[in-house]
Design a protein around this motif. Structure first.
Motif, PDB file in Angstrom:
ATOM      1  N   ARG A 389       0.777  -1.328  -0.013  1.00  0.00           N
ATOM      2  CA  ARG A 389       0.065   0.079  -0.062  1.00  0.00           C
ATOM      3  C   ARG A 389       0.852   1.316   0.141  1.00  0.00           C
ATOM      4  O   ARG A 389       1.958   1.524   0.642  1.00  0.00           O
ATOM      5  CB  ARG A 389      -1.032  -0.064   1.299  1.00  0.00           C
ATOM      6  N   ILE A 390       0.487   2.452  -0.993  1.00  0.00           N
ATOM      7  CA  ILE A 390       1.138   3.433  -0.754  1.00  0.00           C
ATOM      8  C   ILE A 390       0.679   4.246   0.357  1.00  0.00           C
ATOM      9  O   ILE A 390       1.391   4.912   1.142  1.00  0.00           O
ATOM     10  CB  ILE A 390       0.981   4.317  -2.115  1.00  0.00           C
ATOM     11  N   PHE A 391      -0.743   4.275   0.538  1.00  0.00           N
ATOM     12  CA  PHE A 391      -0.965   5.091   1.820  1.00  0.00           C
ATOM     13  C   PHE A 391      -2.114   3.756   2.361  1.00  0.00           C
ATOM     14  O   PHE A 391      -2.748   3.437   1.683  1.00  0.00           O
ATOM     15  CB  PHE A 391      -1.722   6.339   1.716  1.00  0.00           C
ATOM     16  N   THR A 392      -2.331   4.116   3.905  1.00  0.00           N
ATOM     17  CA  THR A 392      -3.486   3.187   4.330  1.00  0.00           C
ATOM     18  C   THR A 392      -4.905   3.821   4.214  1.00  0.00           C
ATOM     19  O   THR A 392      -4.704   5.080   3.823  1.00  0.00           O
ATOM     20  CB  THR A 392      -3.202   3.326   5.940  1.00  0.00           C
ATOM     21  N   ARG A 393      -5.777   3.168   4.605  1.00  0.00           N
ATOM     22  CA  ARG A 393      -6.987   3.812   4.549  1.00  0.00           C
ATOM     23  C   ARG A 393      -7.468   5.159   5.310  1.00  0.00           C
ATOM     24  O   ARG A 393      -8.136   5.801   5.133  1.00  0.00           O
ATOM     25  CB  ARG A 393      -8.287   2.627   4.886  1.00  0.00           C
ATOM     26  N   GLU A 394      -6.405   5.249   6.366  1.00  0.00           N
ATOM     27  CA  GLU A 394      -6.353   6.276   7.260  1.00  0.00           C
ATOM     28  C   GLU A 394      -5.687   7.338   6.679  1.00  0.00           C
ATOM     29  O   GLU A 394      -5.348   8.502   7.228  1.00  0.00           O
ATOM     30  CB  GLU A 394      -6.043   6.001   8.582  1.00  0.00           C
ATOM     31  N   GLY A 395      -4.876   7.365   5.428  1.00  0.00           N
ATOM     32  CA  GLY A 395      -4.023   8.124   4.790  1.00  0.00           C
ATOM     33  C   GLY A 395      -2.550   8.385   5.682  1.00  0.00           C
ATOM     34  O   GLY A 395      -1.812   9.183   5.355  1.00  0.00           O
ATOM     35  N   LYS A 396      -2.171   7.145   6.185  1.00  0.00           N
ATOM     36  CA  LYS A 396      -0.890   7.218   6.747  1.00  0.00           C
ATOM     37  C   LYS A 396       0.199   6.501   5.797  1.00  0.00           C
ATOM     38  O   LYS A 396      -0.433   5.702   4.900  1.00  0.00           O
ATOM     39  CB  LYS A 396      -0.876   6.406   8.061  1.00  0.00           C
ATOM     40  N   PRO A 397       1.151   6.676   5.746  1.00  0.00           N
ATOM     41  CA  PRO A 397       2.277   5.998   4.934  1.00  0.00           C
ATOM     42  C   PRO A 397       2.077   4.484   4.883  1.00  0.00           C
ATOM     43  O   PRO A 397       2.219   3.919   5.987  1.00  0.00           O
ATOM     44  CB  PRO A 397       3.773   6.413   5.286  1.00  0.00           C
ATOM     45  N   ARG A 429     -10.590  17.835   2.568  1.00  0.00           N
ATOM     46  CA  ARG A 429     -11.568  17.573   3.379  1.00  0.00           C
ATOM     47  C   ARG A 429     -11.071  16.554   4.421  1.00  0.00           C
ATOM     48  O   ARG A 429     -11.098  16.653   5.622  1.00  0.00           O
ATOM     49  CB  ARG A 429     -12.607  16.701   2.430  1.00  0.00           C
ATOM     50  N   SER A 430     -10.289  15.539   4.019  1.00  0.00           N
ATOM     51  CA  SER A 430      -9.887  14.375   4.983  1.00  0.00           C
ATOM     52  C   SER A 430      -8.610  14.749   5.450  1.00  0.00           C
ATOM     53  O   SER A 430      -7.889  14.413   6.520  1.00  0.00           O
ATOM     54  CB  SER A 430      -9.790  13.159   3.976  1.00  0.00           C
ATOM     55  N   LYS A 431      -7.736  15.787   4.772  1.00  0.00           N
ATOM     56  CA  LYS A 431      -6.363  16.403   5.049  1.00  0.00           C
ATOM     57  C   LYS A 431      -5.386  15.275   4.513  1.00  0.00           C
ATOM     58  O   LYS A 431      -4.096  15.277   5.336  1.00  0.00           O
ATOM     59  CB  LYS A 431      -6.376  16.782   6.663  1.00  0.00           C
ATOM     60  N   ALA A 432      -5.891  14.151   3.993  1.00  0.00           N
ATOM     61  CA  ALA A 432      -4.928  12.933   3.789  1.00  0.00           C
ATOM     62  C   ALA A 432      -3.920  13.123   2.565  1.00  0.00           C
ATOM     63  O   ALA A 432      -4.688  13.950   1.513  1.00  0.00           O
ATOM     64  CB  ALA A 432      -5.771  11.651   3.909  1.00  0.00           C
ATOM     65  N   PRO A 433      -2.801  12.724   2.457  1.00  0.00           N
ATOM     66  CA  PRO A 433      -1.953  13.023   1.312  1.00  0.00           C
ATOM     67  C   PRO A 433      -2.600  12.284   0.017  1.00  0.00           C
ATOM     68  O   PRO A 433      -3.401  11.298   0.119  1.00  0.00           O
ATOM     69  CB  PRO A 433      -0.839  12.389   1.551  1.00  0.00           C
ATOM     70  N   LEU A 434      -2.323  12.819  -1.003  1.00  0.00           N
ATOM     71  CA  LEU A 434      -3.086  12.170  -2.357  1.00  0.00           C
ATOM     72  C   LEU A 434      -1.923  11.553  -3.090  1.00  0.00           C
ATOM     73  O   LEU A 434      -0.833  11.650  -2.912  1.00  0.00           O
ATOM     74  CB  LEU A 434      -3.758  13.324  -2.982  1.00  0.00           C
ATOM     75  N   ILE A 435      -2.309  10.659  -4.192  1.00  0.00           N
ATOM     76  CA  ILE A 435      -1.471  10.007  -5.099  1.00  0.00           C
ATOM     77  C   ILE A 435      -2.172  10.530  -6.620  1.00  0.00           C
ATOM     78  O   ILE A 435      -3.091  10.935  -6.742  1.00  0.00           O
ATOM     79  CB  ILE A 435      -1.358   8.544  -5.052  1.00  0.00           C
ATOM     80  N   PHE A 436      -1.018  10.685  -7.511  1.00  0.00           N
ATOM     81  CA  PHE A 436      -1.510  10.413  -8.876  1.00  0.00           C
ATOM     82  C   PHE A 436      -1.813   9.078  -9.387  1.00  0.00           C
ATOM     83  O   PHE A 436      -0.967   8.226  -9.226  1.00  0.00           O
ATOM     84  CB  PHE A 436      -0.354  11.180  -9.728  1.00  0.00           C
ATOM     85  N   ARG A 437      -2.899   8.794  -9.824  1.00  0.00           N
ATOM     86  CA  ARG A 437      -3.401   7.617 -10.382  1.00  0.00           C
ATOM     87  C   ARG A 437      -4.128   7.576 -11.578  1.00  0.00           C
ATOM     88  O   ARG A 437      -5.036   8.415 -11.795  1.00  0.00           O
ATOM     89  CB  ARG A 437      -4.147   6.967  -9.078  1.00  0.00           C
ATOM     90  N   THR A 438      -3.874   6.674 -12.536  1.00  0.00           N
ATOM     91  CA  THR A 438      -4.396   6.588 -13.787  1.00  0.00           C
ATOM     92  C   THR A 438      -5.825   5.751 -13.704  1.00  0.00           C
ATOM     93  O   THR A 438      -5.727   4.510 -13.208  1.00  0.00           O
ATOM     94  CB  THR A 438      -3.446   5.889 -14.739  1.00  0.00           C
TER      95      THR A 438
END
Length: 950
Positions: A389-397, A429-438
């Motif tokens: 996983r890149i980030f968890t469901r909670e937005g953690k690394p 909204r969630s303040k979680a980091p994002l990813i670029f994803r196709t």
């Protein structure tokens, strides 16, 4: 009349101001009473009738989200809109206000999901229509709450009939706008990298993204050259640098800059803890070599060869994980986005994880691999890293970066690693980091129907306040990619049409599309999830051959369509609107989505003017947050100080920039408010018993009154000009200064003696009250758009008042004949000369040479021109002294003087005579009247007249 026997006997003969308008405002108690009265009398409805047939001025309300109590930013926005609407109405326009709300989208859906998580429930296990019903109820609740909160701020509008994006009519219209793009060929399904929230499992629009500091892992990775464009590249490694190691499985190319200088560096010495070896040859930009050398802990290397980037064409490298499922070639490709700012001069290119990467890959026919799913984990098909996983469901690394870095180290392709703290995209909204994803998404093309150029042309035709907003939105539109309008959510308007299963082509049959719109108009968009597809397709099409698009349309598309189902659908409005007014962040939000939606369907902007305001910060310039304890809640300000104080702060601040607010700043505005209120109170008190029979014609007024009327013409012109320019700070500042300086500190001060002590029928007393009547009429009107409650209270407190609201008025028509520039210049000099005398009196009071200015008889030394000027008026009245001696000569040594008013000076002496017990002036004539020996001539006459009238 016999002579009085004590000093208080004349007290009742003095005409002191009398009014029920209190000095203490009590706004927190008074304002709700006025609100109730406005509702009872249907003030908004009466105003619409009063302005029927007048020219229109339409401000279109940008919809706030119905997802919580209003905050100070909401208050700023709504107050500015209300001031604008009311001001235009008082200029004689029919200026309706239809408030609206954004009822769909992630902010509301997120609140329901938070509730589910707190209850231990899984949203995905809940029936779609049940979930949507909960979202609808949540939004409806907050519409009602915010409606009351906005009205408490004095915002007048059609609150009984607002627009909501979740009504059946709105949802049908939104789908209709989608169908227009479908029909003209602008809407297409494409596979592109988008900013994706792992936490919310959806693509996000640019306006839903904010940047925060984030600690990223960074790696320098070696790509071995397998086909060299020149001999010096053989057996070398091309070195790339990235802060997203997890994207390495998606790498399909390396980008270089044609004009960048590159070199081959051969390692001669290595330090401890390095992965480099003596003899290794690395290709990178010499401009960045020292930084790479340091990061890799290389002791020494030498530049073996140097060449231009263009010579790299044709070079092929191997993926770092070749032999482990990544057997493809990795070509070096020229890219305009490559710089020498950081890294190595080479850009690792993963077409599925970045906009520039995607564009470069598409231009060269690269594969766009699908590596990461909607929960931020690698697909099972990804070699080596499936499930990481890149980030968890909670937005953690997650564990993806560690796994990739570990494998790079294992296969000896990691040159160096480290970490970098830098701005990184997060969900607002969630303040979680994002990813670029196709992902497959629905896009509106910026090029297919020339949308970009149409929008840029419309921007040039639009007025922006401040003007810098035009450049800002222009640059955004020039650079923006195609508009991704699909979201993988539940609460919102579906992108309601069908695609053929055989080829994915949309079904553009207008009969089917109209049927969808008709059903939505009758039942709302829930029907898309409740009814079988056949109900929409009809008998002509086999439902088994078509897929129903279930993506939700971007909420910005919804709000960008409001011009279609609000401005164009309501008779009292019209399109394009005269004004859109929102925060400066809406250049990339509502302003832009409205512009693109309208230009894409109507070939024009939905607005003529765009006004932006800044954000509210605390007194120290910090962003407000509960954790800092610096939040200023508009509801609390209204309940404590009053909404008019909040309105005065809003309009009195430079809202073109960020606005600071807090207890001390609000206190300053409360002080300004009191000066304005006291002006109203003085005028009302001075006009006690006023009737039109007292009125004096303008040409019969004394000079001072005519000067006041001249100032009224200047203020009238300024009020109208600042409203047109949306320069409300200047409007408020000018009116405040007029009240504080021209009136309270000068005109009222000069005329109070005459108002209190002249006989009621005296010309100059009647003249002053005539002018004060005009002042009250003008000031209550000019300030009514800002101080909505106070202006109403003052207007209703005027003599012989009816119950007609000040807000039904138009600005008074000020006669041009009142303007007199020569008189203004004359009185500007008189006020300058007055400063010299009052300055001298102040020093004499401080030194206790006099107790009151009325005890003084100043000797005023002036030049010939000024002497003639001061002798042409009752200068002792202007100076507030009992008498004054004008001496046409240079001031003697020791005289009080003001440097910027040369050739003038004052020596203060005591006035000769006795003090009049009624007006307190010291005059020689006191004691010469048999019946009233303690009165001056004027007061003797006034008391006799009162006795005769009794």
């Amino acid at each position: 009349m016999n002579a009085p026997t004590n000093k208080d006997a004349y007290k009742d003969t003095v005409f002191l101001p009398k009014t029920a308008f209190p000095m203490r405002a009590g706004l927190a108690q008074k304002e709700p009473q006025l609100l109730a009265a406005w509702r009872e009398q249907d003030l908004y409805g009466r105003l619409r009738k009063a302005r029927a047939g007048k020219p229109k001025f339409v401000l279109h309300d940008g919809p706030p989200y119905a997802n919580g109590d209003i905050h100070i930013g909401h208050a700023v926005n709504k107050v500015l809109k209300d001031v604008t609407i009311r001001a235009r109405s008082m200029l004689g326009f029919d200026s309706p206000y239809v408030p609206g709300w954004d009822c769909h989208g992630l902010p509301i859906e997120w609140k329901i999901e938070e509730r589910y998580r707190a209850e231990g429930r899984d949203k995905d296990q809940v029936d779609v229509t049940t979930f949507r019903a909960e979202c609808r109820a949540f939004a409806a609740h907050w519409v009602d709450q915010q409606r009351e909160q906005f009205q408490r701020l004095g915002v007048l509008g059609d609150w009984a009939n607002p627009y909501l994006t979740m009504t059946n009519a709105a949802e049908s219209a939104i789908v209709g706008e989608i169908h227009k793009f479908l029909g003209n060929g602008s809407l297409y399904q494409g596979v592109k990298p988008v900013l994706w929230s792992v936490v919310e499992k959806t693509a996000l629009a640019d306006a839903e993204v904010e940047y925060h500091e984030h600690k990223s892992a960074m790696v320098w990775v070696k790509f071995p050259v397998v086909r060299a464009s020149m001999p010096t590249l053989e057996n070398a490694f091309v070195v790339i640098w990235t802060t997203t190691p997890w994207t390495m499985p998606g790498n399909r190319a390396i980008a270089y800059g044609d004009a960048i200088k590159y070199g081959v560096f051969q390692v001669e010495d290595v330090g401890e803890s390095t992965t480099a070896n003596v003899g290794d040859r690395f290709v990178l930009a010499p401009a960045l070599a020292d930084a790479v050398k340091s990061a890799a802990k290389i002791g020494a290397w030498r530049l073996e060869a140097e060449f231009d980037g263009a010579e790299l064409a044709g070079t092929i490298t191997a993926h770092p994980f070749r032999g482990l499922g990544y057997e493809f070639d990795v070509p070096l490709l020229p890219g305009d986005h490559v710089t020498e700012d950081a890294g190595t001069g080479f850009v690792h290119t993963a077409p599925g994880h970045g906009e520039e990467d995607f564009i470069l890959g598409r231009a060269h026919g690269l594969e766009v691999p699908r590596t990461v799913d909607d929960e931020g984990a690698y697909y099972d098909s990804v070699p080596l890293f499936a499930g990481k996983r890149i980030f968890t469901r909670e937005g953690k690394p997650g564990d993806a970066n560690g796994a990739v870095i570990g494998k790079l180290l294992e296969v000896e392709r990691l040159l160096a690693k480290g970490s970098l703290t830098h701005p990184y995209p997060h969900s607002w909204r969630s303040k979680a980091p994002l990813i670029f994803r196709t992902t497959p998404q629905w896009f509106i093309s910026m090029e297919t129907n020339n949308l970009r150029n149409k929008a840029l042309g419309a921007i040039e035709q639009t007025r922006f306040v401040p003007a810098a907003g035009q450049n800002r939105i222009r640059s955004m539109v020039e650079q923006r990619p195609d508009w991704c309008i699909s979201r993988q959510r539940t609460w919102g308007v579906p992108i309601a049409f069908f695609t053929r299963k055989s080829d994915g082509e949309p079904l553009r049959d207008e009969a089917v599309l109209q049927r969808i719109r008709d059903i939505f108009a009758e039942e709302g968009s829930d029907a898309w999830f409740k009814r079988p597809p056949a109900d929409f397709l009809g008998n002509q099409y086999d439902a088994a051959l078509y897929d129903q698009v279930v993506d939700i349309v971007d909420v910005w598309f919804e709000s960008g369509s409001t011009h279609a189902f609000v401005l164009e659908a309501r008779d009292q409005l019209g399109s394009p609107a005269d004004l859109y007014l929102e925060g400066s962040d809406q250049h990339r939000g509502w302003f832009q989505s409205s512009l693109l939606e309208s230009c894409g369907t109507r070939d024009r902007a939905p607005f003529k003017t765009v006004l932006t305001h800044g954000f509210a910060l605390d007194e120290n310039g910090r962003k407000m947050s509960k954790s800092l304890g610096n939040v200023v809640a508009p509801q609390e300000v209204a309940d404590d100080l009053g909404a008019d104080i909040l309105r005065l702060w809003t309009v009195g601040s430079d809202y073109a920039d960020d606005m600071r607010v807090g207890p001390e700043i609000l206190k300053q505005h409360a002080d300004s408010y009191r000066r304005i209120r006291n002006t109203f109170r003085y005028l009302l008190g001075a006009l006690d018993g006023w009737t039109d029979a007292e009125r004096v014609a303008p040409n019969e007024l004394p000079e001072l009154e005519r000067w006041v009327l001249h100032r009224v013409t200047e203020l009238d012109q300024l009020v109208r000009a600042t409203i047109e320019a949306y320069d409300y700070p200047k409007l408020v500042r000018s009116l405040h200064d007029f009240c504080a300086q021209d009136l309270s500190a000068f005109y009222f001060d000069v005329r109070k003696d005459m108002l209190y002590c002249d006989r009621p029928d005296s010309l100059r007393r009647r003249a002053a009250r005539t002018v004060m009547h005009e002042l009250l009429s003008c000031l209550t009107a000019w300030l009514a758009p800002v101080l909505v409650f106070t202006a109403e209270e003052a207007w209703l407190a005027r003599p012989n008042a009816d119950d007609s609201s000040v807000h039904l008025r138009e600005f008074p028509a000020v006669p041009a004949s009142w303007r007199d520039e020569a008189l203004a210049a004359r009185w500007a000099r008189l006020r300058e000369l007055r400063r010299v005398v009052t300055g001298a009196l102040e020093i004499s009071r401080t030194e206790k040479k006099i107790g009151s200015a009325l005890q003084a008889q100043p000797k005023f030394y002036v030049g010939a021109a000024d002497a003639a000027l001061v002798r042409s008026v009752a200068f002792e009245e202007l100076a507030l002294v009992s008498s004054i001696e004008i001496i046409e000569a240079a001031p003697p040594t020791g005289a009080f003087a003001i440097a910027e008013i040369p050739d003038t000076g004052v020596i203060v002496e005591l006035a000769s005579g006795e003090k009049c017990e009624r007006c307190w002036r010291v005059l020689p004539e006191v004691g010469t009247h048999a019946e009233h020996p303690t009165l001056c001539d004027r007061c003797d006459d006034a008391v006799d007249q009162l006795s005769e009238a009794a």
